[in-house]
Motif scaffolding. Structure first.
Motif, PDB file in Angstrom:
ATOM      1  N   LYS A  41      13.214   9.860   5.958  1.00 45.10           N
ATOM      2  CA  LYS A  41      14.544  10.326   6.507  1.00 45.10           C
ATOM      3  C   LYS A  41      15.099  11.775   5.938  1.00 45.10           C
ATOM      4  CE  LYS A  41      17.555   8.753   9.104  1.00 45.10           C
ATOM      5  NZ  LYS A  41      17.696   9.102  10.476  1.00 45.10           N
ATOM      6  N   ARG A  42      14.437  11.584   4.403  1.00 43.35           N
ATOM      7  CA  ARG A  42      14.770  12.646   3.726  1.00 43.35           C
ATOM      8  C   ARG A  42      13.948  13.970   3.757  1.00 43.35           C
ATOM      9  NH1 ARG A  42      15.216   9.888  -2.195  1.00 43.35           N
ATOM     10  NH2 ARG A  42      17.206   8.814  -1.520  1.00 43.35           N
ATOM     11  N   ALA A  43      12.682  13.699   4.008  1.00 44.85           N
ATOM     12  CA  ALA A  43      11.678  14.869   4.189  1.00 44.85           C
ATOM     13  C   ALA A  43      12.244  15.522   5.663  1.00 44.85           C
ATOM     14  CB  ALA A  43      10.246  14.377   4.319  1.00 44.85           C
ATOM     15  N   LEU A  44      12.207  14.682   6.579  1.00 44.39           N
ATOM     16  CA  LEU A  44      12.658  15.044   7.741  1.00 44.39           C
ATOM     17  C   LEU A  44      13.872  15.788   8.099  1.00 44.39           C
ATOM     18  CD1 LEU A  44      10.577  12.193   9.952  1.00 44.39           C
ATOM     19  CD2 LEU A  44       9.707  14.329   9.641  1.00 44.39           C
ATOM     20  N   GLY A  45      15.207  15.206   7.482  1.00 47.89           N
ATOM     21  CA  GLY A  45      16.273  15.766   7.501  1.00 47.89           C
ATOM     22  C   GLY A  45      16.122  17.376   6.978  1.00 47.89           C
ATOM     23  N   GLU A  46      15.283  17.569   6.305  1.00 53.47           N
ATOM     24  CA  GLU A  46      15.219  19.051   5.779  1.00 53.47           C
ATOM     25  C   GLU A  46      14.981  19.885   7.047  1.00 53.47           C
ATOM     26  OE1 GLU A  46      12.579  18.744   2.270  1.00 53.47           O
ATOM     27  OE2 GLU A  46      14.122  17.652   1.137  1.00 53.47           O
ATOM     28  N   TRP A  47      14.516  19.411   8.007  1.00 53.79           N
ATOM     29  CA  TRP A  47      14.060  20.101   9.241  1.00 53.79           C
ATOM     30  C   TRP A  47      14.728  19.699  10.533  1.00 53.79           C
ATOM     31  CZ3 TRP A  47      10.415  23.747   8.408  1.00 53.79           C
ATOM     32  CH2 TRP A  47       9.748  23.901   7.258  1.00 53.79           C
ATOM     33  N   GLN A  48      15.898  18.902  10.169  1.00 54.66           N
ATOM     34  CA  GLN A  48      16.668  18.632  11.365  1.00 54.66           C
ATOM     35  C   GLN A  48      16.084  17.948  12.276  1.00 54.66           C
ATOM     36  OE1 GLN A  48      17.400  22.059  10.062  1.00 54.66           O
ATOM     37  NE2 GLN A  48      18.899  20.635   8.949  1.00 54.66           N
ATOM     38  N   CYS A  49      15.150  16.860  11.785  1.00 56.09           N
ATOM     39  CA  CYS A  49      14.355  16.035  12.816  1.00 56.09           C
ATOM     40  C   CYS A  49      14.788  14.825  12.690  1.00 56.09           C
ATOM     41  CB  CYS A  49      12.908  16.248  12.237  1.00 56.09           C
ATOM     42  SG  CYS A  49      11.885  14.975  13.140  1.00 56.09           S
ATOM     43  N   GLU A  50      14.973  13.993  13.745  1.00 52.26           N
ATOM     44  CA  GLU A  50      15.232  12.837  13.997  1.00 52.26           C
ATOM     45  C   GLU A  50      14.104  11.720  13.882  1.00 52.26           C
ATOM     46  OE1 GLU A  50      18.496  11.400  14.389  1.00 52.26           O
ATOM     47  OE2 GLU A  50      19.129  13.517  13.938  1.00 52.26           O
ATOM     48  N   PHE A  51      14.254  10.743  12.992  1.00 54.79           N
ATOM     49  CA  PHE A  51      13.456   9.604  13.117  1.00 54.79           C
ATOM     50  C   PHE A  51      13.929   8.213  13.181  1.00 54.79           C
ATOM     51  CE2 PHE A  51       9.142   8.206  10.905  1.00 54.79           C
ATOM     52  CZ  PHE A  51       8.568   7.696  12.006  1.00 54.79           C
ATOM     53  N   PRO A  52      14.219   7.708  14.371  1.00 51.55           N
ATOM     54  CA  PRO A  52      14.915   6.340  14.380  1.00 51.55           C
ATOM     55  C   PRO A  52      14.225   5.334  13.680  1.00 51.55           C
ATOM     56  CG  PRO A  52      14.782   7.622  16.690  1.00 51.55           C
ATOM     57  CD  PRO A  52      14.072   8.132  15.753  1.00 51.55           C
ATOM     58  N   GLU A  53      14.999   4.400  13.099  1.00 50.91           N
ATOM     59  CA  GLU A  53      13.992   3.328  12.223  1.00 50.91           C
ATOM     60  C   GLU A  53      13.125   2.416  13.182  1.00 50.91           C
ATOM     61  OE1 GLU A  53      15.042   0.255   8.818  1.00 50.91           O
ATOM     62  OE2 GLU A  53      17.101   0.965   9.966  1.00 50.91           O
ATOM     63  N   GLN A  54      13.689   2.466  14.541  1.00 52.42           N
ATOM     64  CA  GLN A  54      12.801   1.466  15.512  1.00 52.42           C
ATOM     65  C   GLN A  54      11.369   2.121  15.626  1.00 52.42           C
ATOM     66  OE1 GLN A  54      15.399   0.604  18.751  1.00 52.42           O
ATOM     67  NE2 GLN A  54      14.419  -1.311  19.214  1.00 52.42           N
ATOM     68  N   THR A  55      11.413   3.556  15.803  1.00 54.85           N
ATOM     69  CA  THR A  55      10.294   4.320  15.994  1.00 54.85           C
ATOM     70  C   THR A  55       9.269   4.162  14.720  1.00 54.85           C
ATOM     71  OG1 THR A  55      11.543   5.828  17.285  1.00 54.85           O
ATOM     72  CG2 THR A  55       9.088   6.619  16.690  1.00 54.85           C
TER      73      THR A  55
END
Length: 200
Positions: free
Chosen positions: A35-49
């Protein structure tokens, strides 16, 4: 209290373990790192995925997210950042009690291998954090096989390195993808519960 694992009838010549979510209860920590690493790129990563893709190598996950969300995150850079964030959280890492029980009970009687979609660095760091690294004869990690789980190759490679027939191996796994890979390799398997499946 945890439920002891119900193992299929043996005897088995070797135990093969997935690492994340199986030996170490690391999936929640990995998710925070993602979440932190992808948040830096405005990328969503739902927990289910995240849990559905458990077992995929890190670089594959970033590539899939790029495709899905029309992003062009630098794969190696984001992978490295995610691993760094995970390492920072290692002091919080816990083991999965019912799996640790099996490791301690059988260690020294039969050989063990870890078969993981994570990098060797990540697996070594996780096992070292719990003082378990010396219990495994073989580690098979991302980048050391051509086809990842659900393909049987990683498990077959581990059996080969241990010098054990695939049918004589028992696999411990927390993901469906991993169980499918074990079955495809001709191995019996035990399903380890995911964090939310465990009795509170």
């Amino acid at each position: 209290m945890h439920q002891p694992l119900a193992l299929p009838a043996g005897p088995f010549a070797a135990f093969l373990f997935d690492c994340d979510g199986t030996i170490v209860d690391s999936m929640p920590l990995h998710y925070v790192a993602w979440k932190r690493a992808l948040g830096e790129w405005q990328c969503e990563f739902p927990e289910q995925t995240f849990y559905a893709w458990g077992g995929y190598p890190v670089v594959k996950i970033i590539s899939l997210l790029n495709e899905q969300q029309g992003l062009s995150m630098p794969v190696e850079e984001v992978a490295h950042r995610k691993e760094q964030l995970y390492y920072e959280m290692l002091p919080q890492l816990q083991g999965v009690p019912e799996v640790l029980e099996q490791i301690h009970a059988q260690h020294g009687k039969i050989p063990f291998a870890v078969v993981s979609g994570s990098t060797r660095e990540s697996v070594v760091a996780s096992l070292e954090a719990l003082g378990l690294l010396d219990k495994f004869e073989v580690l098979v990690c991302a980048g050391e096989y051509t086809h990842g789980k659900p393909h049987p190759e990683p498990f077959l490679l581990a059996a080969d390195r241990l010098g054990v027939e695939p049918t004589a191996c028992l696999v411990f796994e927390d993901t469906e993808m991993g169980i499918q890979a074990a079955t495809a390799a001709g191995m019996k398997s035990v399903k380890v519960l995911q964090p939310w499946e465990r009795p509170r």
